[in-house]
Scaffold this motif. Structure first.
Motif, mmCIF file in Angstrom:
data_model
loop_
_atom_site.group_PDB
_atom_site.id
_atom_site.type_symbol
_atom_site.label_atom_id
_atom_site.label_comp_id
_atom_site.label_asym_id
_atom_site.label_seq_id
_atom_site.Cartn_x
_atom_site.Cartn_y
_atom_site.Cartn_z
ATOM 1 N N LYS A 15 19.545 -4.801 -3.786
ATOM 2 C CA LYS A 15 18.612 -4.732 -4.114
ATOM 3 C C LYS A 15 18.117 -3.997 -5.371
ATOM 4 C CE LYS A 15 17.000 -6.077 -0.351
ATOM 5 N NZ LYS A 15 16.415 -7.736 -0.421
ATOM 6 N N TYR A 16 17.390 -4.733 -6.446
ATOM 7 C CA TYR A 16 16.682 -3.726 -7.172
ATOM 8 C C TYR A 16 15.419 -3.010 -7.853
ATOM 9 C CZ TYR A 16 13.535 -5.055 -11.873
ATOM 10 O OH TYR A 16 12.205 -4.653 -12.471
ATOM 11 N N TRP A 17 15.791 -1.959 -7.531
ATOM 12 C CA TRP A 17 14.321 -1.840 -7.317
ATOM 13 C C TRP A 17 13.900 -0.605 -7.994
ATOM 14 C CZ3 TRP A 17 10.042 -3.119 -5.253
ATOM 15 C CH2 TRP A 17 8.848 -2.414 -4.736
ATOM 16 N N SER A 136 13.996 -9.981 -11.946
ATOM 17 C CA SER A 136 14.924 -10.343 -11.058
ATOM 18 C C SER A 136 15.116 -11.843 -11.008
ATOM 19 C CB SER A 136 14.601 -10.775 -9.463
ATOM 20 O OG SER A 136 12.791 -11.283 -9.591
ATOM 21 N N ARG A 139 18.145 -13.562 -12.769
ATOM 22 C CA ARG A 139 19.578 -13.842 -11.399
ATOM 23 C C ARG A 139 19.699 -15.387 -11.667
ATOM 24 N NH1 ARG A 139 18.201 -8.857 -8.495
ATOM 25 N NH2 ARG A 139 16.582 -10.389 -7.123
ATOM 26 N N MET A 188 7.439 0.277 -8.288
ATOM 27 C CA MET A 188 7.943 0.481 -8.547
ATOM 28 C C MET A 188 8.262 1.965 -8.879
ATOM 29 S SD MET A 188 10.356 -2.480 -9.542
ATOM 30 C CE MET A 188 10.904 -4.205 -8.960
HETATM 31 O O1 PMV Z 1 12.113 -8.366 -10.447
HETATM 32 P P1 PMV Z 1 10.334 -8.530 -9.857
HETATM 33 O O2 PMV Z 1 9.828 -7.094 -10.259
HETATM 34 O O3 PMV Z 1 9.735 -9.239 -8.737
HETATM 35 O O4 PMV Z 1 11.237 -7.525 -8.412
HETATM 36 C C1 PMV Z 1 12.129 -8.285 -7.981
HETATM 37 C C2 PMV Z 1 11.897 -7.042 -6.918
HETATM 38 C C3 PMV Z 1 12.695 -7.058 -5.435
HETATM 39 O O5 PMV Z 1 12.727 -8.021 -5.165
HETATM 40 C C4 PMV Z 1 12.240 -6.399 -3.797
HETATM 41 C C5 PMV Z 1 14.185 -6.989 -5.386
HETATM 42 C C6 PMV Z 1 15.274 -8.376 -5.735
HETATM 43 O O6 PMV Z 1 16.114 -7.215 -6.353
HETATM 44 O O7 PMV Z 1 15.200 -9.354 -5.741
#
Ligand code: PMV
Length: 320
Positions: A15-17, A136, A139, A188
């Motif tokens: 995960k990205y956190w 995210s 990706r 976060m």
């Molecule tokens: O891209 P964001 O700001 O919506 O953050 C994504 C956070 C998680 O879904 C919980 C983890 C991830 O890596 O997608």
């Protein structure tokens, strides 16, 4: 001056956190995800000289809440001197509920906007722009198994394996399709500032990334599941220890985890992951799909099941 793009959400296994730079939206940790096939956002962008301001419609309804982020993203791709845009977004799955709808939306938005201005940016440049809008989302420009590496300057992405190369299935247990209580950016920052586990989380991430990379290279389902579940539970532990606590789960989330444990004990090739919402995503080998779907459907509190394979990255959309 009009283009349509389609992008799929992605689900992080590592995960990205946490952000290292909130202004440029740079992640504090690397991450590895799978891009889905059957959930998608279709985004139309039309730049119109006659319009006085940007207009956003999401699933048929005018949306002023998301408009500022969309305008910032349009400016980044088309420049601030552009014409105003009519943006129409349609998702075929619940949005704002921890199913990565912002990832598919912003990935589709940058592809559609670049096409609308006849831009010729490559995938890495489009991913950088999508990542600036929603971490995210970068990706979702790539298909299959995708690694996003952190860097102090920029982000880098790499496809580790295509979807066809290791065609896993994902069964999503939708446990509440209501919008999340706190957005991921705010949560976060709360974790970074208040969670006693945040520093360790960031320090240990490279170990989990290396394990996942090796498991994907070897197509070792058991090893990938072990590190993905561990990484997911660590991320949620960081959230739970924040002040005030960030809890995205509900009782059905825990019931689904128990269901996955029981399937594993019966030898079914499945593992779970959970993001910023109560939904549980069960990743499984194709032969296990029916068992996983049946068991999760019968779990208390599960409202709906979504099924998908792994898919390709965002593309300009020519129509079904
Ligand atoms: O891209 P964001 O700001 O919506 O953050 C994504 C956070 C998680 O879904 C919980 C983890 C991830 O890596 O997608």
């Amino acid at each position: 001056m009009r283009a349509i793009a389609r992008a799929q959400p992605n689900i992080a296994l590592i995960k990205y956190w946490g952000k290292s730079d909130t202004r440029r939206n740079l992640p504090a940790v690397g991450s590895i995800s799978i891009t889905l096939a059957d959930l998608h956002t279709t985004m139309s962008v039309e730049l119109e000289p006659a319009l006085q301001q940007d207009v956003l419609t999401v699933n048929g309804q005018a949306n002023s809440e998301l408009l500022p982020r969309v305008t910032t993203c349009l400016d980044a791709v088309a420049g601030e001197q552009r014409h105003c845009a009519r943006v129409t977004s349609e998702a075929n799955f619940p949005i704002g509920a921890g199913l990565a709808s912002s990832a598919s939306a912003f990935a589709a938005l940058v592809v559609a906007t670049d096409a609308a201005i006849d831009g010729d940016r490559d995938r890495a440049q489009l991913a950088g722009l999508a990542g600036a809008a929603s971490g995210s989302a970068a990706r979702s420009l790539y298909g299959g198994f995708v690694e996003l590496s952190k860097s102090d300057e920029d982000i880098e992405l790499q496809c580790l394996r295509t979807a066809a190369d290791w065609p896993l299935q994902v069964v999503v247990a939708v446990n509440a399709a209501t919008p999340k209580p706190i957005g991921s950016t705010e949560a976060m920052e709360l974790s970074r500032k208040t969670s006693p586990f945040y520093g360790r989380w960031v320090e240990q991430q490279d170990v989990d990334l290396a394990s996942a990379r090796a498991a994907i290279a070897a197509r070792d389902f058991g090893a990938l599941g072990a590190v993905a579940e561990h990484n997911c539970l660590k991320m949620h532990s960081v959230m739970w220890a924040s002040r005030p606590p960030v809890v995205y789960w509900n009782s059905a989330t825990l019931a689904c985890m128990q269901t996955v444990r029981e399937l594993q004990q019966d030898g079914v090739a499945v593992f779970f992951t959970i993001d910023a919402g109560p939904q549980l995503k069960a990743v499984c080998e194709p032969a296990a799909t029916d068992d996983v779907r049946a068991a999760l459907s019968a779990t208390d509190g599960v409202e709906k099941i979504l099924m998908t394979g792994l898919g390709d990255g965002a593309t300009e959309f020519a129509g079904d």
